[in-house]
Every structure is written in structure tokens, then in C-alpha cells.
Design a protein around this motif. Sequence first.
Motif, PDB file in Angstrom:
ATOM      1  N   VAL A   1       8.157  -7.898 -24.805  1.00  0.00           N
ATOM      2  CA  VAL A   1       9.183  -7.150 -24.100  1.00  0.00           C
ATOM      3  C   VAL A   1       9.124  -7.525 -22.624  1.00  0.00           C
ATOM      4  O   VAL A   1       8.079  -7.459 -22.001  1.00  0.00           O
ATOM      5  N   HIS A   3       9.837  -6.490 -19.064  1.00  0.00           N
ATOM      6  CA  HIS A   3      10.038  -5.236 -18.327  1.00  0.00           C
ATOM      7  C   HIS A   3       9.873  -5.555 -16.847  1.00  0.00           C
ATOM      8  O   HIS A   3       8.756  -5.632 -16.341  1.00  0.00           O
ATOM      9  N   THR A  13      18.478  -4.695 -14.328  1.00  0.00           N
ATOM     10  CA  THR A  13      19.664  -4.575 -15.163  1.00  0.00           C
ATOM     11  C   THR A  13      20.279  -5.955 -15.295  1.00  0.00           C
ATOM     12  O   THR A  13      20.458  -6.657 -14.303  1.00  0.00           O
ATOM     13  N   GLY A  33      14.114   2.832 -20.526  1.00  0.00           N
ATOM     14  CA  GLY A  33      14.062   1.885 -21.639  1.00  0.00           C
ATOM     15  C   GLY A  33      12.667   1.327 -21.805  1.00  0.00           C
ATOM     16  O   GLY A  33      12.479   0.131 -21.985  1.00  0.00           O
ATOM     17  N   LEU A  36      11.899  -1.250 -24.384  1.00  0.00           N
ATOM     18  CA  LEU A  36      12.990  -2.202 -24.577  1.00  0.00           C
ATOM     19  C   LEU A  36      12.908  -3.356 -23.591  1.00  0.00           C
ATOM     20  O   LEU A  36      12.403  -3.209 -22.481  1.00  0.00           O
ATOM     21  N   ASP A  37      13.459  -4.471 -23.982  1.00  0.00           N
ATOM     22  CA  ASP A  37      13.609  -5.623 -23.115  1.00  0.00           C
ATOM     23  C   ASP A  37      14.630  -5.286 -22.028  1.00  0.00           C
ATOM     24  O   ASP A  37      15.504  -4.432 -22.229  1.00  0.00           O
ATOM     25  N   ASP A  38      14.543  -5.944 -20.876  1.00  0.00           N
ATOM     26  CA  ASP A  38      15.464  -5.692 -19.766  1.00  0.00           C
ATOM     27  C   ASP A  38      16.929  -5.676 -20.227  1.00  0.00           C
ATOM     28  O   ASP A  38      17.707  -4.842 -19.795  1.00  0.00           O
ATOM     29  N   ALA A  39      17.302  -6.590 -21.096  1.00  0.00           N
ATOM     30  CA  ALA A  39      18.689  -6.719 -21.540  1.00  0.00           C
ATOM     31  C   ALA A  39      19.123  -5.635 -22.525  1.00  0.00           C
ATOM     32  O   ALA A  39      20.313  -5.511 -22.815  1.00  0.00           O
ATOM     33  N   GLU A  40      18.179  -4.837 -23.021  1.00  0.00           N
ATOM     34  CA  GLU A  40      18.503  -3.839 -24.040  1.00  0.00           C
ATOM     35  C   GLU A  40      18.582  -2.412 -23.509  1.00  0.00           C
ATOM     36  O   GLU A  40      18.894  -1.492 -24.261  1.00  0.00           O
ATOM     37  N   THR A  41      18.327  -2.193 -22.245  1.00  0.00           N
ATOM     38  CA  THR A  41      18.334  -0.831 -21.690  1.00  0.00           C
ATOM     39  C   THR A  41      19.763  -0.293 -21.611  1.00  0.00           C
ATOM     40  O   THR A  41      20.742  -1.053 -21.667  1.00  0.00           O
ATOM     41  N   SER A  44      21.690  -1.880 -18.775  1.00  0.00           N
ATOM     42  CA  SER A  44      22.117  -3.253 -19.075  1.00  0.00           C
ATOM     43  C   SER A  44      23.271  -3.276 -20.062  1.00  0.00           C
ATOM     44  O   SER A  44      24.207  -4.082 -19.922  1.00  0.00           O
ATOM     45  N   ARG A  45      23.240  -2.404 -21.055  1.00  0.00           N
ATOM     46  CA  ARG A  45      24.353  -2.326 -22.026  1.00  0.00           C
ATOM     47  C   ARG A  45      25.642  -1.904 -21.326  1.00  0.00           C
ATOM     48  O   ARG A  45      26.716  -2.450 -21.593  1.00  0.00           O
TER      49      ARG A  45
END
Length: 89
Positions: A1, A3, A13, A33, A36-41, A44-45
Motif C-alpha cells: 500500500v 501511503h 490525493t 484511507g 488503502l493505496d493513495d489512489a483508492e482513498t 482520490s476517488r
Amino acid sequence: VLHTTNEHGERRTVPEVDAARVVLVAGDSVANGLVLDDAETLSSRLQARDPSRRYVNLGIARAAAADTACALERAAKRYAGRIDAVIYV
């Protein structure tokens, strides 16, 4: 992950957007998050769907309400005049 945080302790983000208007995403580990991976927070969404504004992740793992309030106060100064909304998770 992956972070990642910046010099202000804000979670990264992605995609990175340099927009004039800002949305602050605040709260505890859910907002952050944590697992979660940076792209999944959440931030970010939301960022991926709205490139017209910059979403800033102020989430703090295991944060008390006072921690979140302090993070919002610091961010309000840093992004003065640019904040469109605050999302509290």
C-alpha cells in the motif's frame, strides 16, 4: 500500500490537480484511507471525478474530534479564500 503525505501532513490525493478551488476531506481513518493505496482513498476517488477542484485529504488515523478540528483550522488558513466545501467523514 502506497501511503504518502506532504509537508503539511495531508494524505496524497491522485491525480494531482492544481486547481484554484479546494474541497477539504476531513475525519478519522476512514477519511484518511488508512489501509488503502493513495489512489483508492475517498479524496482520490472524488478527485478523479472532479478535476475542476482540488480535493485535500485531511484525514487522521484514530483522530478525536479535536484533532480533526485542529487540522481544519490549519487548512482553513493555508487555503484561505479557496475552500468550496468541507466533507466530514
